[in-house]
Design an enzyme around this catalytic site. Structure first.
Site, PDB file in Angstrom:
ATOM      1  N   ASP A   1      -6.502   1.938  -3.120  1.00  0.00           N
ATOM      2  CA  ASP A   1      -7.362   1.818  -2.549  1.00  0.00           C
ATOM      3  C   ASP A   1      -7.900   3.486  -1.870  1.00  0.00           C
ATOM      4  O   ASP A   1      -8.829   3.464  -0.987  1.00  0.00           O
ATOM      5  CB  ASP A   1      -7.219   0.564  -1.308  1.00  0.00           C
ATOM      6  CG  ASP A   1      -6.838   0.297  -0.272  1.00  0.00           C
ATOM      7  OD1 ASP A   1      -5.265   1.813  -0.671  1.00  0.00           O
ATOM      8  OD2 ASP A   1      -6.296  -0.270   0.639  1.00  0.00           O
TER       9      ASP A   1
ATOM     10  N   ASP B   1      -1.194   1.741  -4.005  1.00  0.00           N
ATOM     11  CA  ASP B   1      -1.915   0.199  -4.293  1.00  0.00           C
ATOM     12  C   ASP B   1      -3.676   0.935  -5.140  1.00  0.00           C
ATOM     13  O   ASP B   1      -4.691  -0.070  -5.501  1.00  0.00           O
ATOM     14  CB  ASP B   1      -2.486  -0.897  -3.194  1.00  0.00           C
ATOM     15  CG  ASP B   1      -2.832  -0.352  -2.119  1.00  0.00           C
ATOM     16  OD1 ASP B   1      -3.411   0.626  -1.877  1.00  0.00           O
ATOM     17  OD2 ASP B   1      -4.036  -1.428  -2.017  1.00  0.00           O
TER      18      ASP B   1
ATOM     19  N   SER C   1       0.759  -1.179   0.106  1.00  0.00           N
ATOM     20  CA  SER C   1      -0.132  -0.112  -0.385  1.00  0.00           C
ATOM     21  C   SER C   1       1.198   0.947   0.098  1.00  0.00           C
ATOM     22  O   SER C   1       1.841   1.711  -0.623  1.00  0.00           O
ATOM     23  CB  SER C   1      -1.120  -0.561   1.011  1.00  0.00           C
ATOM     24  OG  SER C   1      -1.796   0.641   0.773  1.00  0.00           O
TER      25      SER C   1
END
Length: 461
Positions: A260, A258, A117
């Site tokens: 999100d 990533d 992430s």
């Protein structure tokens, strides 16, 4: 409310104690050390394959972000899954929410994302999605951990899994994202700066917004395996703020490595965080008579968000930090909107997991629907000064158990009274203690946050 949050946290702590390997967002750590080794990835793929092969389609999708170590872990997971008899579909660098979407549409047994992430390139992680595109439930994670304790035994040669690549994965996901923007609206006339954090959205996000009609200036779109999240993206906003002002853009959209997580920037160069995005989405849903219930935030959510929603008679509850806990409360209350101030935004009418691109599309749709600027949409929300200090600690110790740390926390809480909050929490993904102090006076809040951080730092050495 406080009793509910305490009970919820106790339940989460209990679940975490049961899962020794999986954290709040899968497995994560420094590459080549601790859990993140090729040996563990191989065994994890096999163990997951053993659990997932008991029923279903016998296929798993693997995606990754742009870290150089993604190649290593992708190959190891593929080998482990094949050894357990599962077929593997590879998509290469793709945003985490894209894997959730593709897992559903390909009727795969699970989706696996190789990503750390927002962490630096030298970290990496592995997380799973279930067949319906949601985070893997605790019971399945426990079953996978139990399989890891067994000796790796390969299936017979004729039962080995095969590997194939989904060549049109990017195009499929681009169309999926565009489908969340109202057909009667357009982004024509809007100038956007899009920051892809040199991560998994670099070949996705610019196309989405361009194809919806916007003029797009892109930064952070040249990954080299080592520069993911480096001075760009949702955790480093200076670059995009500068570019928005430089190009006189209407909006800046910053994604993390990533994809999100999202943070935004208005035309004046002001950062719009996850709490403010939640407010925009809740208000827009109200305008369209589509708000179902209330909003779920976290212990880190700004008190200003809670107060602003209360003025609109919109219920608000707090979960522990972590999007899986936000999701649990959303499902418990049967609400549709929730998220974190860090930019994880969940809207169950538009997906099963946090999706930075889709959240950005929904905010832009609200702007176009109401004919207001981003700054105007958040103007009614008064955010209280909130200072967050991250303190790195060594080893397996937990400075939060120190009586010295608890003492200084209580002292600050006493001084703040009912006009502020103190929250100390251990990160679920990094060796960090997060010190958050919130109140009405920015100077006082900053002083208190640094005071507590200094004590935590001494204890954690």
């Amino acid at each position: 409310m406080q009793d509910h949050n305490q009970q919820d946290k106790k339940q989460q702590d209990k679940e975490q104690q049961q899962r020794n390997l999986f954290g709040t967002d899968g497995i994560r750590g420094k590459v080549g050390a601790g859990l993140m080794t090729p040996e563990l990835a191989l065994k994890l793929g096999w163990a997951a394959g053993r659990v997932l092969s008991r029923s279903g389609t016998q296929k798993v999708i693997i995606g990754k972000d742009t870290r150089i170590s993604g190649y290593l872990f992708e190959s190891a997971l593929e080998a482990g899954l094949s050894a357990a008899g599962l077929n593997v579909l590879l998509v290469g660098p793709m945003p985490t929410p894209a894997i959730a979407y593709l897992t559903r549409t390909f009727r795969a047994e699970a989706g696996i994302v190789i990503s750390a992430s927002h962490n630096p390139y030298y970290d990496n992680g592995i997380k799973f999605f279930s067949a319906d595109g949601s985070k893997l439930d605790d019971q399945l994670e426990l079953e996978i951990e139990n399989e890891l304790t067994k000796q790796l035994v390969c299936v017979e040669s004729h039962q080995l899994g095969k590997a194939a690549r989904i060549d049109d994965a990017a195009g499929r996901y681009i169309e999926y994202c565009k489908g969340h923007f109202p057909a009667e609206l357009t982004l024509n006339g809007l100038k956007l700066v899009v920051d892809c954090a040199h991560g998994a959205t670099y070949h996705i996000a610019p196309s989405v917004f361009k194809e919806l009609g916007a003029e797009v200036i892109t930064i952070g779109d040249k990954p080299n395996g080592l520069n993911i999240n480096e001075n760009v993206g949702a955790t480093s906003m200076q670059a995009i703020c500068t570019e928005v002002i430089k190009h006189q853009a209407h909006v800046g959209i910053a994604l993390d490595g990533d994809g999100d997580r999202i943070m935004m920037v208005d035309h004046q160069g002001n950062v719009i965080d996850g709490d403010q995005i939640l407010y925009i989405l809740a208000c827009d849903a109200m305008c369209k008579n589509e708000l179902k219930g209330g909003v779920v935030g976290t212990l880190m959510s700004n008190l200003g968000l809670e107060l602003a929603l209360a003025e609109l008679n919109v219920p608000f509850v707090r979960s522990n930090v972590g999007d899986r806990y936000v999701m649990e409360l959303m499902r418990q209350h049967d609400w549709r909107i929730g998220g974190e101030n860090s930019g994880h935004i969940l809207n169950l009418d538009h997906g099963t997991t946090g999706d930075g691109i889709v959240a950005g599309i929904l905010v832009l749709a609200a702007m176009q629907n109401q004919q207001k600027s981003l700054a105007a949409l958040v103007k009614p929300l008064s955010m209280l000064p909130q200072i967050l200090v991250n303190v790195r600690f060594e080893g397996d110790s937990n400075p939060l158990t120190s009586t010295t740390v608890q003492s200084v926390k209580q002292e600050v809480e006493s001084k703040l009274g009912k006009t502020g909050r103190v929250l100390l929490r251990k990160s679920g993904t990094e060796p960090l203690i997060r010190v958050m102090v919130e109140g009405q006076d920015i100077d006082l809040v900053t002083t208190f946050a640094n005071q507590i951080a200094d004590v935590v730092k001494k204890v954690g050495l």
